[in-house]
Design a protein around this motif. Structure first.
Motif, PDB file in Angstrom:
ATOM      1  N   ILE A  35       0.839  -1.205   0.000  1.00 16.19           N
ATOM      2  CA  ILE A  35       0.000   0.000   0.000  1.00 16.19           C
ATOM      3  C   ILE A  35       0.869   1.248   0.000  1.00 16.19           C
ATOM      4  N   LYS A  36       1.940   1.223   0.782  1.00 21.49           N
ATOM      5  CA  LYS A  36       2.860   2.368   0.834  1.00 21.49           C
ATOM      6  C   LYS A  36       3.512   2.604  -0.535  1.00 21.49           C
ATOM      7  N   PHE A  38       2.274   1.764  -3.440  1.00 25.22           N
ATOM      8  CA  PHE A  38       1.238   2.249  -4.344  1.00 25.22           C
ATOM      9  C   PHE A  38       1.011   3.746  -4.146  1.00 25.22           C
ATOM     10  N   LYS A  39       0.956   4.181  -2.897  1.00 25.05           N
ATOM     11  CA  LYS A  39       0.755   5.610  -2.618  1.00 25.05           C
ATOM     12  C   LYS A  39       1.920   6.436  -3.155  1.00 25.05           C
ATOM     13  N   ASN A  40       3.143   5.947  -2.997  1.00 25.75           N
ATOM     14  CA  ASN A  40       4.310   6.662  -3.526  1.00 25.75           C
ATOM     15  C   ASN A  40       4.259   6.761  -5.039  1.00 25.75           C
ATOM     16  N   VAL A  42       1.572   6.791  -6.906  1.00 25.43           N
ATOM     17  CA  VAL A  42       0.516   7.737  -7.264  1.00 25.43           C
ATOM     18  C   VAL A  42       1.020   9.166  -7.098  1.00 25.43           C
ATOM     19  N   LYS A  43       1.755   9.435  -6.003  1.00 27.01           N
ATOM     20  CA  LYS A  43       2.299  10.781  -5.778  1.00 27.01           C
ATOM     21  C   LYS A  43       3.288  11.162  -6.878  1.00 27.01           C
ATOM     22  N   GLU A  44       4.146  10.223  -7.281  1.00 27.67           N
ATOM     23  CA  GLU A  44       5.115  10.496  -8.347  1.00 27.67           C
ATOM     24  C   GLU A  44       4.410  10.777  -9.663  1.00 27.67           C
ATOM     25  N   GLU A  45       3.358  10.029  -9.956  1.00 24.99           N
ATOM     26  CA  GLU A  45       2.609  10.235 -11.193  1.00 24.99           C
ATOM     27  C   GLU A  45       1.933  11.603 -11.190  1.00 24.99           C
ATOM     28  N   GLU A  46       1.379  12.002 -10.049  1.00 22.62           N
ATOM     29  CA  GLU A  46       0.759  13.326  -9.950  1.00 22.62           C
ATOM     30  C   GLU A  46       1.793  14.430 -10.129  1.00 22.62           C
TER      31      GLU A  46
END
Length: 81
Positions: A35-36, A38-40, A42-46
């Motif tokens: 999960i951690k 995945f969140k990282n 998503v942040k990089e993609e944003e």
């Protein structure tokens, strides 16, 4: 109609007996790491999308600089003599 607390405790006890506490702890830590990660991602993609939008906006601000209007015309062949 739903699952009561006693039914959840019985299910938890059965899972503990089948898999053991150590294995469940490992599964939990692996799930948390996934999960951690995945969140990282998503942040990089944003961040990449924000950077791309900023660069596009910067290009739009240079409206009129180094812009060439070219009219394409078809080259007509000369008749053979």
């Amino acid at each position: 109609m739903g699952i009561s607390i006693w039914q959840l405790l019985i299910i938890l006890a059965i899972v503990l007996v089948l898999f053991g506490a150590k294995r469940l702890r490992n599964v939990g830590s692996d799930l948390g790491g996934a999960i951690k990660g995945f969140k990282n991602a998503v942040k990089e993609e944003e961040a990449k999308e924000d950077e791309k939008a900023a660069s596009e906006q910067k290009l739009e601000q240079k409206d009129g600089e180094n812009v060439f209007d070219v009219k394409a015309e078809e080259k007509k062949e000369k008749p053979d003599a």
